[in-house]
Design a protein around this motif. Structure first.
Motif, mmCIF file in Angstrom:
data_model
loop_
_atom_site.group_PDB
_atom_site.id
_atom_site.type_symbol
_atom_site.label_atom_id
_atom_site.label_comp_id
_atom_site.label_asym_id
_atom_site.label_seq_id
_atom_site.Cartn_x
_atom_site.Cartn_y
_atom_site.Cartn_z
ATOM 1 N N ASN A 6 -29.423 -21.083 84.439
ATOM 2 C CA ASN A 6 -30.312 -22.206 84.024
ATOM 3 C C ASN A 6 -30.487 -23.344 84.868
ATOM 4 O O ASN A 6 -31.438 -24.099 84.988
ATOM 5 N N ASP A 7 -29.456 -23.498 85.712
ATOM 6 C CA ASP A 7 -29.224 -24.520 86.900
ATOM 7 C C ASP A 7 -29.793 -24.022 87.965
ATOM 8 O O ASP A 7 -30.074 -24.957 88.926
ATOM 9 N N THR A 8 -30.292 -22.940 88.119
ATOM 10 C CA THR A 8 -30.962 -22.253 89.499
ATOM 11 C C THR A 8 -32.243 -22.619 89.377
ATOM 12 O O THR A 8 -33.514 -22.472 88.733
ATOM 13 N N PRO A 9 -32.962 -23.476 90.480
ATOM 14 C CA PRO A 9 -34.389 -23.710 90.720
ATOM 15 C C PRO A 9 -35.182 -22.600 90.651
ATOM 16 O O PRO A 9 -34.751 -21.680 91.382
ATOM 17 N N PRO A 10 -36.348 -22.474 90.120
ATOM 18 C CA PRO A 10 -37.225 -21.359 90.171
ATOM 19 C C PRO A 10 -37.965 -21.192 91.535
ATOM 20 O O PRO A 10 -37.920 -22.241 92.392
ATOM 21 N N PRO A 11 -38.034 -20.046 91.592
ATOM 22 C CA PRO A 11 -38.865 -19.740 93.135
ATOM 23 C C PRO A 11 -39.931 -20.591 93.556
ATOM 24 O O PRO A 11 -40.513 -20.768 92.753
ATOM 25 N N LEU A 12 -40.389 -20.811 94.574
ATOM 26 C CA LEU A 12 -41.480 -21.346 95.279
ATOM 27 C C LEU A 12 -42.668 -20.470 94.854
ATOM 28 O O LEU A 12 -42.862 -19.224 95.305
ATOM 29 N N THR A 248 -40.269 -27.404 82.072
ATOM 30 C CA THR A 248 -40.668 -26.321 83.047
ATOM 31 C C THR A 248 -41.452 -25.101 82.493
ATOM 32 O O THR A 248 -41.301 -24.513 81.363
ATOM 33 N N PRO A 249 -42.400 -24.770 83.281
ATOM 34 C CA PRO A 249 -43.367 -23.714 82.432
ATOM 35 C C PRO A 249 -42.840 -22.213 82.759
ATOM 36 O O PRO A 249 -41.897 -22.121 83.245
ATOM 37 N N ALA A 250 -43.251 -21.625 81.602
ATOM 38 C CA ALA A 250 -42.994 -20.104 81.411
ATOM 39 C C ALA A 250 -43.336 -19.471 82.829
ATOM 40 O O ALA A 250 -44.233 -19.862 83.327
ATOM 41 N N GLY A 254 -36.401 -23.794 80.667
ATOM 42 C CA GLY A 254 -34.936 -24.022 80.772
ATOM 43 C C GLY A 254 -34.296 -24.545 81.676
ATOM 44 O O GLY A 254 -33.266 -24.800 82.006
ATOM 45 N N ARG A 255 -35.197 -23.938 82.909
ATOM 46 C CA ARG A 255 -34.618 -24.194 84.388
ATOM 47 C C ARG A 255 -35.293 -25.608 85.038
ATOM 48 O O ARG A 255 -36.051 -25.960 84.417
#
Length: 294
Positions: A6-12, A248-250, A254-255
């Motif tokens: 959950n601490d990992t930023p989502p991809p661009l 944070t959007p689906a 949670g990230r």
């Protein structure tokens, strides 16, 4: 550790072809530097952000950051939960949304002093809005209502006197927020940040000319009332925001959230409206510039 922590930023995400603005973000609560956040956002087609202050320190930081970056506009205010903390020292979760600690209350004079500083900051050119202000009946109990309402009314007056937009925080307080706006007379440009009402309220806001800003929670499975509201809101009154690092959007709920994830929400909003993402982006870009007068 899993790469999907959950601490990992989502991809661009794939960039938007038509650049848009993030109408409400908290860069001071996000990891990395402002420059890194703005550079990553630009890669996604998010070329402008509104940095929102929630207390005196955060509002000063917003104004200073906007002064250094031409594509950052500041909003300054005492968050609704900050007002009772100033007056009573209430241990509510307050403006910065970090763990709140009880502190001695300073009374009405302390609130007046804090509002005077918001008034000063609101006069700066790079400050385009007064907010987030409003009411929060979720985190502050009945004992904090009077302080919240007094602060809200003062922010409305400050916004009108300086000719700035008003950014509304409305949590579990729809009727009271609308009542006070009607009693005080809303500024010409009023934005419901992280719009949380239903379709019926959206029609009321539309009749009053209020902007409605949708955040990542419009993508959540249980958020059909928000999608219903988006479906009936006039397109010329619709904005998009992250409220990052929150909401944070689906499918990344949670990230950590950040302005670069705006395309995920824009595409979901376009699907709700039944229009292509370029048309959605064009409307959002125009509306945000009009709402914040930049």
């Amino acid at each position: 550790m899993s790469a999907k922590s959950n601490d990992t930023p989502p991809p661009l995400p794939a960039p938007l072809a038509v650049p848009v603005a993030d109408s409400h973000t908290h860069l001071d609560m996000q990891s990395g530097t402002v420059e890194e956040a703005l550079e990553k956002a630009a890669k996604a087609g998010v070329t402008t952000v509104v940095q929102v202050g929630c207390d005196i320190d955060g509002s000063r930081w917003a104004a200073e950051t906007a002064a250094r970056h031409g594509n950052v506009h500041a909003a300054v205010a005492l968050h609704p939960n900050e007002a009772p903390r100033i007056v009573h020292g209430d241990p509510v979760e307050g403006t910065s949304r970090r763990r709140a600690e009880a502190r001695p209350g300073g009374g009405d004079a302390a609130l007046d002093e804090a509002l005077a500083e918001i008034d000063r900051l609101a006069g700066l050119d790079q400050v385009r809005a007064v907010g987030e202000t409003g009411l929060d009946h979720f985190r502050t109990g009945p004992e904090g209502v009077a302080a919240q309402e007094r602060s809200f009314r003062a922010h409305i007056e400050i916004a009108k006197r300086h000719g700035k937009a008003l950014v509304i925080h409305d949590r579990d307080a729809h009727a009271d927020v609308l009542r006070i706006l009607a009693e005080e007379g809303a500024p010409e440009r009023t934005v419901f940040h992280c719009y949380s009402g239903d379709a019926e309220m959206a029609r009321i806001c539309a009749d009053a000319g209020y902007f409605m800003s949708f955040a990542g929670n419009v993508t959540f499975k249980n958020a059909q009332p928000l999608r219903d509201a988006l479906a009936v809101a006039p397109l010329e009154l619709v904005l998009v925001e992250t409220d990052a690092p929150f909401l944070t959007p689906a499918p990344y709920r949670g990230r950590p959230n950040a302005p670069y994830l705006i395309p995920v929400t824009v595409r979901a909003m376009a699907a709700v409206r039944g229009i292509d993402e370029d048309a959605m982006s064009e409307a959002i870009a125009s509306n945000t510039a009009r709402a914040f007068d930049y």
